[in-house]
Design a protein around this motif. Structure first.
Motif, PDB file in Angstrom:
ATOM      1  N   GLN A 228       0.851  -1.183   0.000  1.00  0.00           N
ATOM      2  CA  GLN A 228       0.000   0.000   0.000  1.00  0.00           C
ATOM      3  C   GLN A 228       0.889   1.236   0.000  1.00  0.00           C
ATOM      4  N   PRO A 229       0.349   2.421  -0.320  1.00  0.00           N
ATOM      5  CA  PRO A 229       1.191   3.626  -0.322  1.00  0.00           C
ATOM      6  C   PRO A 229       1.877   3.833   1.019  1.00  0.00           C
ATOM      7  N   GLY A 230       3.185   4.081   0.969  1.00  0.00           N
ATOM      8  CA  GLY A 230       3.960   4.268   2.189  1.00  0.00           C
ATOM      9  C   GLY A 230       4.664   3.012   2.658  1.00  0.00           C
ATOM     10  N   SER A 231       4.373   1.855   2.052  1.00  0.00           N
ATOM     11  CA  SER A 231       5.032   0.605   2.454  1.00  0.00           C
ATOM     12  C   SER A 231       6.516   0.655   2.122  1.00  0.00           C
ATOM     13  N   ARG A 232       7.355   0.224   3.060  1.00  0.00           N
ATOM     14  CA  ARG A 232       8.786   0.116   2.805  1.00  0.00           C
ATOM     15  C   ARG A 232       9.071  -1.290   2.293  1.00  0.00           C
ATOM     16  N   VAL A 233       9.785  -1.362   1.197  1.00  0.00           N
ATOM     17  CA  VAL A 233      10.051  -2.655   0.573  1.00  0.00           C
ATOM     18  C   VAL A 233      11.547  -2.832   0.360  1.00  0.00           C
ATOM     19  N   LYS A 234      11.965  -4.090   0.278  1.00  0.00           N
ATOM     20  CA  LYS A 234      13.357  -4.435   0.008  1.00  0.00           C
ATOM     21  C   LYS A 234      13.454  -5.138  -1.340  1.00  0.00           C
ATOM     22  N   ALA A 235      14.619  -5.075  -1.929  1.00  0.00           N
ATOM     23  CA  ALA A 235      14.826  -5.711  -3.234  1.00  0.00           C
ATOM     24  C   ALA A 235      14.416  -7.172  -3.168  1.00  0.00           C
ATOM     25  N   GLY A 236      13.578  -7.592  -4.108  1.00  0.00           N
ATOM     26  CA  GLY A 236      13.107  -8.976  -4.148  1.00  0.00           C
ATOM     27  C   GLY A 236      11.744  -9.186  -3.513  1.00  0.00           C
ATOM     28  N   ASP A 237      11.228  -8.200  -2.786  1.00  0.00           N
ATOM     29  CA  ASP A 237       9.886  -8.345  -2.192  1.00  0.00           C
ATOM     30  C   ASP A 237       8.830  -8.400  -3.289  1.00  0.00           C
ATOM     31  N   VAL A 238       7.784  -9.201  -3.044  1.00  0.00           N
ATOM     32  CA  VAL A 238       6.680  -9.327  -3.999  1.00  0.00           C
ATOM     33  C   VAL A 238       5.686  -8.194  -3.773  1.00  0.00           C
ATOM     34  N   LEU A 239       5.387  -7.460  -4.827  1.00  0.00           N
ATOM     35  CA  LEU A 239       4.436  -6.354  -4.759  1.00  0.00           C
ATOM     36  C   LEU A 239       3.037  -6.803  -5.174  1.00  0.00           C
ATOM     37  N   TYR A 240       2.972  -7.549  -6.272  1.00  0.00           N
ATOM     38  CA  TYR A 240       1.707  -8.014  -6.838  1.00  0.00           C
ATOM     39  C   TYR A 240       1.843  -9.489  -7.218  1.00  0.00           C
ATOM     40  N   ARG A 241       0.739 -10.149  -7.337  1.00  0.00           N
ATOM     41  CA  ARG A 241       0.650 -11.452  -8.005  1.00  0.00           C
ATOM     42  C   ARG A 241      -0.420 -11.336  -9.070  1.00  0.00           C
ATOM     43  N   ILE A 242      -0.050 -11.796 -10.292  1.00  0.00           N
ATOM     44  CA  ILE A 242      -0.985 -11.696 -11.414  1.00  0.00           C
ATOM     45  C   ILE A 242      -1.164 -13.067 -12.062  1.00  0.00           C
ATOM     46  N   GLU A 243      -2.185 -13.158 -12.859  1.00  0.00           N
ATOM     47  CA  GLU A 243      -2.513 -14.414 -13.540  1.00  0.00           C
ATOM     48  C   GLU A 243      -2.871 -14.081 -14.984  1.00  0.00           C
ATOM     49  N   SER A 244      -2.246 -14.795 -15.923  1.00  0.00           N
ATOM     50  CA  SER A 244      -2.524 -14.528 -17.336  1.00  0.00           C
ATOM     51  C   SER A 244      -4.002 -14.783 -17.626  1.00  0.00           C
ATOM     52  N   LYS A 245      -4.504 -14.124 -18.668  1.00  0.00           N
ATOM     53  CA  LYS A 245      -5.926 -14.287 -18.964  1.00  0.00           C
ATOM     54  C   LYS A 245      -6.247 -15.712 -19.406  1.00  0.00           C
ATOM     55  N   GLU A 246      -5.250 -16.401 -19.985  1.00  0.00           N
ATOM     56  CA  GLU A 246      -5.497 -17.803 -20.384  1.00  0.00           C
ATOM     57  C   GLU A 246      -5.642 -18.686 -19.148  1.00  0.00           C
ATOM     58  N   GLN A 247      -4.717 -18.521 -18.189  1.00  0.00           N
ATOM     59  CA  GLN A 247      -4.795 -19.305 -16.964  1.00  0.00           C
ATOM     60  C   GLN A 247      -6.054 -18.954 -16.180  1.00  0.00           C
ATOM     61  N   HIS A 248      -6.393 -17.667 -16.232  1.00  0.00           N
ATOM     62  CA  HIS A 248      -7.614 -17.247 -15.514  1.00  0.00           C
ATOM     63  C   HIS A 248      -8.841 -17.892 -16.129  1.00  0.00           C
TER      64      HIS A 248
END
Length: 301
Positions: free
Chosen positions: A78-98
């Motif tokens: 979320q806005p203001g979150s502190r993250v480190k290199a390699g942290d996962v921000l999002y998970r997505i799924e291709s429209k075919e897999q969906h």
């Protein structure tokens, strides 16, 4: 004889009442003095302040985009979150897999490349995005700078290496150092953009800040008074103070003023001395020669 005595007593009684009435009338006409507090001048010097506008900005920012057309299955920041290199921000799924309904077995993690702070989150879970759609932006925490707008005629106050004070909207003050100016200028206001750096906590980008510069003045120290003790006319061209005279009355003393800050003001004229007792509160609207009653007096410095 009896009637003469009664008449004489009545005359004496009425005369006494008249005297008491006259005495009471005189007492009513005597007005009590106005309650005031007193202060004294002190020796000091107030530096001239030049206040310019500034804005927070992160110089190093990276934009995280969708690598393929996909559905967003999970948002982990979320806005203001502190993250480190390699942290996962999002998970997505291709429209075919969906479309096949494979659930989380074929999700694609979107990771951040370097340490930083999430400035904004533009997409939410369940949304469909095309390739290249911006998901969020991440700024390097150490790249926060303050962009100061400096009118061209005031360049001498904000040259490289000079110190200034940055005042945040909540009143917090940070000491900053001015660095090299940017190469662009605002064509409308003819102001130059200058970068200043300061040790600061996390601040959102785009925050309006005051940049306070002081002008070196070679003049010697003079007398200083609290601002509340100085009065002026509507045009702010004439200034005066109310001084307590030895007979307990207020005397109006015209003065000339110099630099000032939030609470104090310089007195440039020789009309006052450190021994004078100056009315601090209660003096507004007092006439010259008005009687006053002192309720409190600050000690002379």
């Amino acid at each position: 004889m009896k009637y003469q005595i009664v008449l004489l007593l009545l005359i004496v009684s009425f005369g006494g009442c008249g005297q008491r009435g006259t005495s009471n009338g005189n007492m009513q006409e005597e007005k009590p003095g106005t309650a005031v507090t007193l202060t004294h001048t002190a020796f000091g010097k107030i530096e001239k302040e030049i206040i310019l506008s500034a804005t927070t900005m992160y110089q190093n920012k990276s934009v995280v985009s969708a690598p393929i057309p996909a559905f967003i299955t999970e948002v982990l920041v979320q806005p203001g979150s502190r993250v480190k290199a390699g942290d996962v921000l999002y998970r997505i799924e291709s429209k075919e897999q969906h479309a096949l309904g494979n659930g989380n077995h074929a999700v694609i993690p979107i990771k951040v490349e370097r340490d930083g702070i999430v400035l904004d989150v533009q997409q939410q879970a369940g949304s469909y995005v095309t390739e290249g759609t911006v998901l969020c932006s991440v700024a390097e925490a150490g790249s926060l700078v303050f962009e100061i707008n400096v009118p061209y005629e005031q360049q001498r106050y904000a040259h490289s290496g000079i110190k200034c004070m940055l005042e945040l909207p909540d009143g917090t003050r940070l000491t900053a150092t001015v660095h090299a100016p940017l190469v662009t200028m605002n064509m409308v206001s003819q102001s130059e953009r200058v970068i200043a750096r300061a040790k600061a906590p996390f601040l959102p980008e785009g925050m309006n800040v005051k940049a306070v510069f002081t002008e070196n003045d070679s003049s010697s120290k003079g007398l200083i008074l609290p601002k509340s003790a100085v009065q002026s006319d509507e045009t702010l061209t004439k200034h005066w103070v109310m001084k307590l005279a030895d007979n307990g009355t207020a005397v109006r003393v015209p003065i000339e003023v110099g630099n000032s800050n939030a609470s104090e003001i310089e007195i440039k004229s020789d009309a006052l001395s450190p021994q004078d007792r100056i009315i601090l509160t209660g003096g507004y609207g007092l006439e010259d020669g008005a009687k006053v009653v002192v309720t409190k007096e600050e000690a002379a410095l």
